[in-house]
Design a protein around this motif. Structure first.
Motif, PDB file in Angstrom:
ATOM      1  N   ILE A 183       4.723  -3.062  16.065  1.00  0.00           N
ATOM      2  CA  ILE A 183       4.807  -4.320  15.318  1.00  0.00           C
ATOM      3  C   ILE A 183       3.805  -4.369  14.165  1.00  0.00           C
ATOM      4  CG2 ILE A 183       5.638  -5.550  17.361  1.00  0.00           C
ATOM      5  CD1 ILE A 183       2.969  -6.922  17.614  1.00  0.00           C
ATOM      6  N   TYR A 184       2.749  -3.549  14.235  1.00  0.00           N
ATOM      7  CA  TYR A 184       1.792  -3.489  13.118  1.00  0.00           C
ATOM      8  C   TYR A 184       2.212  -2.459  12.076  1.00  0.00           C
ATOM      9  CZ  TYR A 184      -1.754  -6.267  15.583  1.00  0.00           C
ATOM     10  OH  TYR A 184      -2.440  -7.279  16.203  1.00  0.00           O
ATOM     11  N   TRP A 185       3.038  -1.526  12.491  1.00  0.00           N
ATOM     12  CA  TRP A 185       3.381  -0.402  11.628  1.00  0.00           C
ATOM     13  C   TRP A 185       4.059  -0.862  10.340  1.00  0.00           C
ATOM     14  CZ3 TRP A 185       8.567   2.270  11.780  1.00  0.00           C
ATOM     15  CH2 TRP A 185       8.581   3.391  10.945  1.00  0.00           C
ATOM     16  N   GLY A 186       3.647  -0.286   9.231  1.00  0.00           N
ATOM     17  CA  GLY A 186       4.265  -0.584   7.950  1.00  0.00           C
ATOM     18  C   GLY A 186       3.280  -0.951   6.857  1.00  0.00           C
ATOM     19  N   TRP A 187       2.069  -1.383   7.254  1.00  0.00           N
ATOM     20  CA  TRP A 187       1.090  -1.762   6.236  1.00  0.00           C
ATOM     21  C   TRP A 187       0.754  -0.595   5.314  1.00  0.00           C
ATOM     22  CZ3 TRP A 187      -2.794   1.598   6.758  1.00  0.00           C
ATOM     23  CH2 TRP A 187      -3.079   2.098   8.046  1.00  0.00           C
ATOM     24  N   ASP A 188       0.961   0.650   5.774  1.00  0.00           N
ATOM     25  CA  ASP A 188       0.636   1.820   4.951  1.00  0.00           C
ATOM     26  C   ASP A 188       1.566   1.951   3.747  1.00  0.00           C
ATOM     27  OD1 ASP A 188       2.319   2.355   7.301  1.00  0.00           O
ATOM     28  OD2 ASP A 188       2.575   4.348   6.464  1.00  0.00           O
ATOM     29  N   THR A 189       2.667   1.176   3.724  1.00  0.00           N
ATOM     30  CA  THR A 189       3.517   1.174   2.531  1.00  0.00           C
ATOM     31  C   THR A 189       2.718   0.720   1.313  1.00  0.00           C
ATOM     32  OG1 THR A 189       5.464   0.677   3.868  1.00  0.00           O
ATOM     33  CG2 THR A 189       5.641   0.247   1.515  1.00  0.00           C
ATOM     34  N   ALA A 190       1.757  -0.183   1.545  1.00  0.00           N
ATOM     35  CA  ALA A 190       0.914  -0.657   0.441  1.00  0.00           C
ATOM     36  C   ALA A 190       0.133   0.489  -0.192  1.00  0.00           C
ATOM     37  CB  ALA A 190      -0.051  -1.737   0.939  1.00  0.00           C
ATOM     38  N   VAL A 191      -0.158   1.526   0.610  1.00  0.00           N
ATOM     39  CA  VAL A 191      -0.884   2.688   0.090  1.00  0.00           C
ATOM     40  C   VAL A 191       0.079   3.713  -0.493  1.00  0.00           C
ATOM     41  CG1 VAL A 191      -2.619   4.438   0.624  1.00  0.00           C
ATOM     42  CG2 VAL A 191      -2.627   2.275   1.866  1.00  0.00           C
ATOM     43  N   SER A 192       1.272   3.808   0.049  1.00  0.00           N
ATOM     44  CA  SER A 192       2.234   4.799  -0.447  1.00  0.00           C
ATOM     45  C   SER A 192       2.703   4.496  -1.865  1.00  0.00           C
ATOM     46  CB  SER A 192       3.441   4.884   0.494  1.00  0.00           C
ATOM     47  OG  SER A 192       4.229   3.728   0.407  1.00  0.00           O
ATOM     48  N   VAL A 193       2.532   3.247  -2.303  1.00  0.00           N
ATOM     49  CA  VAL A 193       2.893   2.899  -3.692  1.00  0.00           C
ATOM     50  C   VAL A 193       1.643   2.892  -4.572  1.00  0.00           C
ATOM     51  CG1 VAL A 193       4.950   1.582  -3.063  1.00  0.00           C
ATOM     52  CG2 VAL A 193       2.740   0.412  -3.160  1.00  0.00           C
ATOM     53  N   ASN A 194       0.624   3.653  -4.156  1.00  0.00           N
ATOM     54  CA  ASN A 194      -0.656   3.646  -4.874  1.00  0.00           C
ATOM     55  C   ASN A 194      -0.531   4.101  -6.332  1.00  0.00           C
ATOM     56  OD1 ASN A 194      -0.163   6.346  -4.249  1.00  0.00           O
ATOM     57  ND2 ASN A 194      -1.820   6.477  -2.757  1.00  0.00           N
ATOM     58  N   GLU A 195       0.354   5.026  -6.611  1.00  0.00           N
ATOM     59  CA  GLU A 195       0.475   5.525  -7.978  1.00  0.00           C
ATOM     60  C   GLU A 195       1.173   4.519  -8.892  1.00  0.00           C
ATOM     61  OE1 GLU A 195       1.532   9.655  -8.530  1.00  0.00           O
ATOM     62  OE2 GLU A 195       1.133  10.062  -6.416  1.00  0.00           O
ATOM     63  N   GLU A 196       1.691   3.443  -8.314  1.00  0.00           N
ATOM     64  CA  GLU A 196       2.340   2.395  -9.103  1.00  0.00           C
ATOM     65  C   GLU A 196       1.507   1.115  -9.114  1.00  0.00           C
ATOM     66  OE1 GLU A 196       6.851   2.968  -7.749  1.00  0.00           O
ATOM     67  OE2 GLU A 196       5.352   3.784  -6.370  1.00  0.00           O
ATOM     68  N   THR A 197       0.256   1.221  -8.689  1.00  0.00           N
ATOM     69  CA  THR A 197      -0.618   0.065  -8.524  1.00  0.00           C
ATOM     70  C   THR A 197      -1.750   0.080  -9.543  1.00  0.00           C
ATOM     71  OG1 THR A 197      -0.183   0.172  -6.155  1.00  0.00           O
ATOM     72  CG2 THR A 197      -2.006  -1.216  -6.843  1.00  0.00           C
ATOM     73  N   SER A 198      -2.161  -1.088  -9.987  1.00  0.00           N
ATOM     74  CA  SER A 198      -3.345  -1.168 -10.834  1.00  0.00           C
ATOM     75  C   SER A 198      -4.559  -0.767 -10.011  1.00  0.00           C
ATOM     76  CB  SER A 198      -3.515  -2.596 -11.369  1.00  0.00           C
ATOM     77  OG  SER A 198      -3.665  -3.516 -10.303  1.00  0.00           O
ATOM     78  N   GLU A 199      -5.493  -0.063 -10.621  1.00  0.00           N
ATOM     79  CA  GLU A 199      -6.655   0.494  -9.917  1.00  0.00           C
ATOM     80  C   GLU A 199      -6.200   1.225  -8.656  1.00  0.00           C
ATOM     81  OE1 GLU A 199     -10.611  -1.816 -10.423  1.00  0.00           O
ATOM     82  OE2 GLU A 199      -9.105  -3.329  -9.881  1.00  0.00           O
ATOM     83  N   PRO A 200      -5.455   2.304  -8.815  1.00  0.00           N
ATOM     84  CA  PRO A 200      -4.848   2.981  -7.671  1.00  0.00           C
ATOM     85  C   PRO A 200      -5.831   3.515  -6.636  1.00  0.00           C
ATOM     86  CG  PRO A 200      -4.715   4.331  -9.649  1.00  0.00           C
ATOM     87  CD  PRO A 200      -5.148   2.976 -10.081  1.00  0.00           C
ATOM     88  N   ASP A 201      -7.079   3.706  -7.019  1.00  0.00           N
ATOM     89  CA  ASP A 201      -8.049   4.198  -6.048  1.00  0.00           C
ATOM     90  C   ASP A 201      -8.669   3.082  -5.214  1.00  0.00           C
ATOM     91  OD1 ASP A 201      -9.272   3.192  -8.321  1.00  0.00           O
ATOM     92  OD2 ASP A 201     -11.073   4.428  -8.076  1.00  0.00           O
TER      93      ASP A 201
END
Length: 539
Positions: A254-272
């Motif tokens: 039920i917690y699984w999935g939050w890592d999607t926020a990291v998998s789109v890191n190359e499309e995010t402002s301040e990706p690091d």
């Protein structure tokens, strides 16, 4: 970040990578749309990817009981709290590794950097296979709830189609196709849709919990309802191997999935920075939501094995539908609340169908760029700046798997939650260990690094390893999972949850061996070499 990879033609391939750049935090562009997401959008994607309403509906019953007997029982809220601990610790590991290398391959890339190509490849496969398998479960729920929702709206005969395997399967396939198309059209469109869908979910979940707890505390609940106790939040009186470990694998789901926020890191402002912060924030928001709703569900429905009790096997697949009529009643207000409940689960499953495609496509993209899988999966659409083959391939694989499992037996879909828990524990745990090993040479440079890059990830990884081992043993028991008729759900006489979970990982070993024999460069460390953090470049 380096300049975007130039493209030629409608499906230009992102060029290969020279990841041996001097800067530890540098990462070659794969052609994705950089800076498209901010912190809020990333958090929304992280939370929505867990499908809170659907995950709770499909999992709470399995945390409370299994095989017709109590598992965690009234201590289900305690299991939910306990499962949060390794999730938070691994979220910290994701944030720390993302600082060093914000690559959309996440566990694949970091596992390869830390331990080498074999470990990294299996980490990437763990993400892909878990996502493909869960799509079958999500599609089944979305398909069924499409008709339930129409029935609540008053469409004659629609509710009857929810239990029709053919029609619900066709509706589920339609959802996969639609969400694949949305992911293909661009990350910004995906994010905007997620804001709407997640808002519906959260509002309805809070309404459900508030309604249930108010009725319990005002004495207007059912005779079997229970008043919450602090003891519900203490799972340590339960046996670890036979109760805590298997229950946690379901709770981890039920917690699984939050890592999607990291998998789109190359499309995010301040990706690091932004993706890691979003991951941590997402887990904290999920903790509050899950603890509240689980407590409310146990309090109102109780843990009995009959009626709407959460120990009743007939309710395990969807506890909200079982509880809803008794909770809201049949008044006009109650009917409206049931409509909202159906809408929340439908939007939850459909939203997660979309956000499950995102990390899988980007993992496949990264693996292809580094020549760990066929390079066609590295192709990027020149206008939408999204993975083409990776996105469409994820949709096709999900449709095929969903149809195959449905044709074999719809009961096998019930086995997916536990098996997915095994895969989650595998690649999340691997990420924790990768963080420790990647930063091993700089752990003693400060107390902060020792805790955030050493102790937290290591403890998270060890907990998930223990849960994986003990959970597998329990899941393999022939009578661990039973269907509505009391029959054991097995494959070759072994518990289906263990077979699907371990079998999915073993298939990866075979596919890896085939690719290694044909294209060995990645496995020789030529395209993505091992390395360790040599200095505080990303503190």
């Amino acid at each position: 970040m380096s300049s975007p990879v130039p493209s030629s033609g409608p499906d230009a391939a992102a060029s290969g990578s020279s990841q041996s750049s001097a800067s530890a935090s540098a990462v070659d562009s794969k052609g994705l749309k950089g800076g498209a997401l901010g912190l809020v959008s990333s958090v929304v994607i992280g939370v929505a990817s867990t499908a809170p309403a659907y995950s709770l509906a499909a999992s709470v019953g399995f945390i409370v009981a299994s095989g017709g007997s109590l598992l965690a029982g009234t201590k289900a809220p305690g299991i939910v709290l306990l499962a949060f601990v390794p999730m938070y610790l691994i979220a910290v590991a994701y944030a720390e590794l993302n600082k060093a290398e914000p690559d959309c391959g996440t566990t694949f890339t970091w596992g390869t950097r830390a331990f080498g190509s074999v470990t990294g490849w299996m980490g990437g496969w763990g993400i892909i296979v878990a996502d493909v398998i869960v799509m079958a479960n999500l599609a089944a729920i979305a398909g069924s709830y499409s008709f339930i929702f129409l029935g609540e709206l008053g469409v004659s005969g629609a509710a009857d189609l929810a239990d029709n395997v053919l029609w619900s399967t066709l509706a589920g396939l339609a959802w996969i196709i639609v969400m694949t198309w949305i992911c293909y059209r661009g990350i910004e469109l995906s994010a905007r849709i997620q804001v709407v869908l997640l808002s519906i979910e959260v509002v309805v979940l809070i309404l459900f919990a508030a309604f249930a707890l108010v009725r319990v505390y005002t004495g207007t609940a059912e005779s079997y309802s229970l008043v919450p106790s602090l003891d519900w939040f203490n799972p340590f009186t339960l046996d670890f191997s036979s109760i805590i470990a298997p229950a946690m694998l379901t709770a981890i789901f039920i917690y699984w999935g939050w890592d999607t926020a990291v998998s789109v890191n190359e499309e995010t402002s301040e990706p690091d920075k932004t993706p890691g912060r979003a991951a941590v924030i997402s887990t904290l928001l999920l903790l509050v939501t899950y603890a509240l709703v689980t407590t409310a569900a146990v309090a109102f429905a109780g843990v009995g094995t009959t009626g709407i009790g959460l120990g009743n096997e007939a309710n395990a697949d969807d506890v909200f539908t079982a509880i809803g009529p008794a909770l809201f009643g049949d008044s006009p207000i109650g009917t409206f609340c049931m409509l909202l409940l159906a809408a929340s689960i439908l939007t939850s499953a459909s939203a997660s169908t979309q956000t499950t495609i995102l990390p899988t496509a980007r993992t496949a993209l990264s693996m292809a760029v580094f020549k760990a899988i066929p390079e066609r999966f590295a192709r990027i659409h020149p206008r939408f700046l999204t993975p083409t083959w990776s996105t469409i391939g994820m949709g096709i694989a999900s449709c095929v798997f969903y149809v195959v499992f449905t044709l074999i037996s719809p009961n096998l879909l019930n086995a997916l939650i536990g098996s997915i828990g095994l895969m989650i524990a595998f690649y999340y745990g691997l990420t924790g260990f990768a963080c420790v090993w990647f930063y091993r040479r700089t752990l003693t440079s400060s107390a902060r690094n020792m805790i955030m890059r050493g102790i937290f990830p290591l403890v998270g990884g060890l907990v998930l390893l223990a849960v994986f081992i003990y959970g597998t043993v329990q899941f393999a028991a022939p009578d661990w999972l039973t269907d509505a008729d009391g029959n054991n759900v097995t494959i070759l006489g072994i518990g289906a949850e263990a077979v699907v979970g371990i079998g999915g990982l073993l298939i990866g070993l075979v596919l890896m061996g085939i690719w290694w024999a044909r294209h060995p460069d990645f496995f020789r460390g030529k395209t993505l070499p091992r390395r360790a953090a040599e200095r505080e470049a990303a503190s």
